[in-house]
Design a protein around this motif. Structure first.
Motif, PDB file in Angstrom:
ATOM      1  N   ARG A  79       0.825  -1.208   0.000  1.00  0.00           N
ATOM      2  CA  ARG A  79       0.000   0.000   0.000  1.00  0.00           C
ATOM      3  C   ARG A  79       0.863   1.265   0.000  1.00  0.00           C
ATOM      4  O   ARG A  79       1.893   1.332   0.660  1.00  0.00           O
ATOM      5  CB  ARG A  79      -0.873  -0.023   1.250  1.00  0.00           C
ATOM      6  CG  ARG A  79      -1.815   1.108   1.406  1.00  0.00           C
ATOM      7  CD  ARG A  79      -2.803   0.827   2.517  1.00  0.00           C
ATOM      8  NE  ARG A  79      -2.150   0.791   3.799  1.00  0.00           N
ATOM      9  CZ  ARG A  79      -2.501   1.549   4.830  1.00  0.00           C
ATOM     10  NH1 ARG A  79      -3.522   2.358   4.722  1.00  0.00           N
ATOM     11  NH2 ARG A  79      -1.861   1.457   5.975  1.00  0.00           N
ATOM     12  N   THR A  95      -4.820  15.380  -7.898  1.00  0.00           N
ATOM     13  CA  THR A  95      -4.388  14.161  -8.583  1.00  0.00           C
ATOM     14  C   THR A  95      -3.005  13.785  -8.066  1.00  0.00           C
ATOM     15  O   THR A  95      -2.119  14.627  -7.972  1.00  0.00           O
ATOM     16  CB  THR A  95      -4.332  14.377 -10.103  1.00  0.00           C
ATOM     17  OG1 THR A  95      -5.636  14.764 -10.558  1.00  0.00           O
ATOM     18  CG2 THR A  95      -3.895  13.107 -10.825  1.00  0.00           C
ATOM     19  N   ASP A  97       0.273  11.307  -8.691  1.00  0.00           N
ATOM     20  CA  ASP A  97       0.986  10.454  -9.649  1.00  0.00           C
ATOM     21  C   ASP A  97       2.026   9.649  -8.892  1.00  0.00           C
ATOM     22  O   ASP A  97       2.788  10.209  -8.096  1.00  0.00           O
ATOM     23  CB  ASP A  97       1.675  11.291 -10.724  1.00  0.00           C
ATOM     24  CG  ASP A  97       0.682  12.014 -11.624  1.00  0.00           C
ATOM     25  OD1 ASP A  97      -0.415  11.468 -11.850  1.00  0.00           O
ATOM     26  OD2 ASP A  97       1.007  13.109 -12.102  1.00  0.00           O
ATOM     27  N   ALA A 106       0.746   4.786 -11.685  1.00  0.00           N
ATOM     28  CA  ALA A 106      -0.628   5.023 -11.249  1.00  0.00           C
ATOM     29  C   ALA A 106      -0.915   6.507 -11.142  1.00  0.00           C
ATOM     30  O   ALA A 106      -0.027   7.307 -10.853  1.00  0.00           O
ATOM     31  CB  ALA A 106      -0.882   4.365  -9.906  1.00  0.00           C
ATOM     32  N   GLU A 107      -2.159   6.825 -11.376  1.00  0.00           N
ATOM     33  CA  GLU A 107      -2.679   8.162 -11.151  1.00  0.00           C
ATOM     34  C   GLU A 107      -3.955   7.974 -10.350  1.00  0.00           C
ATOM     35  O   GLU A 107      -4.880   7.297 -10.799  1.00  0.00           O
ATOM     36  CB  GLU A 107      -2.965   8.841 -12.497  1.00  0.00           C
ATOM     37  CG  GLU A 107      -3.379  10.281 -12.372  1.00  0.00           C
ATOM     38  CD  GLU A 107      -3.561  10.947 -13.726  1.00  0.00           C
ATOM     39  OE1 GLU A 107      -2.547  11.389 -14.299  1.00  0.00           O
ATOM     40  OE2 GLU A 107      -4.715  11.001 -14.183  1.00  0.00           O
ATOM     41  N   VAL A 108      -3.973   8.502  -9.131  1.00  0.00           N
ATOM     42  CA  VAL A 108      -5.136   8.360  -8.262  1.00  0.00           C
ATOM     43  C   VAL A 108      -5.580   9.745  -7.804  1.00  0.00           C
ATOM     44  O   VAL A 108      -4.814  10.704  -7.836  1.00  0.00           O
ATOM     45  CB  VAL A 108      -4.843   7.449  -7.036  1.00  0.00           C
ATOM     46  CG1 VAL A 108      -4.528   6.034  -7.485  1.00  0.00           C
ATOM     47  CG2 VAL A 108      -3.713   8.004  -6.188  1.00  0.00           C
ATOM     48  N   ILE A 109      -6.805   9.839  -7.366  1.00  0.00           N
ATOM     49  CA  ILE A 109      -7.354  11.097  -6.880  1.00  0.00           C
ATOM     50  C   ILE A 109      -7.410  11.047  -5.351  1.00  0.00           C
ATOM     51  O   ILE A 109      -7.872  10.061  -4.776  1.00  0.00           O
ATOM     52  CB  ILE A 109      -8.777  11.339  -7.438  1.00  0.00           C
ATOM     53  CG1 ILE A 109      -8.785  11.274  -8.969  1.00  0.00           C
ATOM     54  CG2 ILE A 109      -9.340  12.668  -6.940  1.00  0.00           C
ATOM     55  CD1 ILE A 109      -7.962  12.322  -9.648  1.00  0.00           C
ATOM     56  N   GLN A 112     -10.574  10.366  -0.800  1.00  0.00           N
ATOM     57  CA  GLN A 112     -11.127   9.468   0.220  1.00  0.00           C
ATOM     58  C   GLN A 112     -11.224  10.196   1.553  1.00  0.00           C
ATOM     59  O   GLN A 112     -10.399  11.042   1.879  1.00  0.00           O
ATOM     60  CB  GLN A 112     -10.263   8.213   0.341  1.00  0.00           C
ATOM     61  CG  GLN A 112     -10.214   7.409  -0.939  1.00  0.00           C
ATOM     62  CD  GLN A 112      -9.260   6.233  -0.853  1.00  0.00           C
ATOM     63  OE1 GLN A 112      -8.721   5.919   0.200  1.00  0.00           O
ATOM     64  NE2 GLN A 112      -9.016   5.596  -1.987  1.00  0.00           N
ATOM     65  N   PHE A 129      -5.612   9.456  -0.145  1.00  0.00           N
ATOM     66  CA  PHE A 129      -5.456   8.587  -1.315  1.00  0.00           C
ATOM     67  C   PHE A 129      -4.832   7.280  -0.869  1.00  0.00           C
ATOM     68  O   PHE A 129      -4.175   7.204   0.168  1.00  0.00           O
ATOM     69  CB  PHE A 129      -4.595   9.239  -2.409  1.00  0.00           C
ATOM     70  CG  PHE A 129      -3.166   9.479  -2.009  1.00  0.00           C
ATOM     71  CD1 PHE A 129      -2.192   8.505  -2.211  1.00  0.00           C
ATOM     72  CD2 PHE A 129      -2.779  10.684  -1.434  1.00  0.00           C
ATOM     73  CE1 PHE A 129      -0.865   8.726  -1.845  1.00  0.00           C
ATOM     74  CE2 PHE A 129      -1.464  10.920  -1.072  1.00  0.00           C
ATOM     75  CZ  PHE A 129      -0.502   9.944  -1.271  1.00  0.00           C
ATOM     76  N   PHE A 131      -3.178   3.549  -2.852  1.00  0.00           N
ATOM     77  CA  PHE A 131      -2.870   2.786  -4.054  1.00  0.00           C
ATOM     78  C   PHE A 131      -2.263   1.467  -3.631  1.00  0.00           C
ATOM     79  O   PHE A 131      -1.381   1.430  -2.775  1.00  0.00           O
ATOM     80  CB  PHE A 131      -1.885   3.561  -4.941  1.00  0.00           C
ATOM     81  CG  PHE A 131      -1.318   2.763  -6.076  1.00  0.00           C
ATOM     82  CD1 PHE A 131      -2.124   2.351  -7.126  1.00  0.00           C
ATOM     83  CD2 PHE A 131       0.023   2.413  -6.085  1.00  0.00           C
ATOM     84  CE1 PHE A 131      -1.591   1.604  -8.175  1.00  0.00           C
ATOM     85  CE2 PHE A 131       0.556   1.676  -7.134  1.00  0.00           C
ATOM     86  CZ  PHE A 131      -0.255   1.270  -8.179  1.00  0.00           C
TER      87      PHE A 131
END
Length: 175
Positions: A79, A95, A97, A106-109, A112, A129, A131
């Motif tokens: 994680r 965003t 990266d 990965a690109e996550v927003i 949360q 965030f 990932f």
């Protein structure tokens, strides 16, 4: 550079029209995706213009969004997690990266919810965030870089040993 797009973006920056700039960016990205070469025609010049426009639009968005604040709380083979928000526009999501050895994986927003962020008045608390790296992708030695909003490096580290982890730092105020 296209002086026309610079003028338009400058006007929207003066007016504080962040949403309009976001829509302009999405529109240019859609146009760029549609520029597919054929056997008889190349879109190289058009793609170059759209990329240039996107740079100007992104600079305008950056100037209105303000600084990014954030922290990476955990990074290991299972994680990668943390939080990030725009200081001037905490309602806009950042965003994130994630790069392994210089390659975007990965690109996550950061959207949360985390109760500790809300308690510390970090926007509405929806700035976390997470990932999960694909199995086998987090292989030391590994150059790990995590960027917020394409510009702010939240973490840049060389991972030498398996299962390296930063202890979760839930105290967002200390960041």
């Amino acid at each position: 550079m296209n002086a026309g797009i610079e003028g338009i973006v400058g006007m929207y920056v003066k007016l504080g029209e962040l949403d309009t700039l976001q829509r302009m960016k999405e529109h240019r990205q859609n146009l760029l995706e549609q520029c597919v070469d054929t056997a008889n025609f190349s879109f190289d010049v058009t793609r170059s213009i759209y990329r240039s426009d996107l740079e100007v639009i992104e600079a305008g968005i950056e100037s209105l969004s303000g600084e990014v604040t954030g922290h990476v709380d955990v990074f290991n083979e299972n994680r990668i997690a943390g939080w990030a928000l725009y200081d001037q526009h905490p309602d806009k999501r950042v965003t994130i990266d994630i790069y392994f050895n210089g390659e975007l994986v990965a690109e996550v927003i950061a959207d949360q919810f985390r109760k500790d962020l809300l308690k510390l008045n970090k926007g509405d608390g929806h700035h976390a965030f997470m990932f999960e790296p694909p199995a086998g992708s987090y292989q030391p030695p590994l150059q790990l870089e995590i960027r917020a909003a394409k510009r702010k490096v939240l973490k840049a580290v060389t991972v030498e040993q398996p299962a390296v982890s930063a202890e979760p730092a839930m105290d967002a105020e200390a960041k």
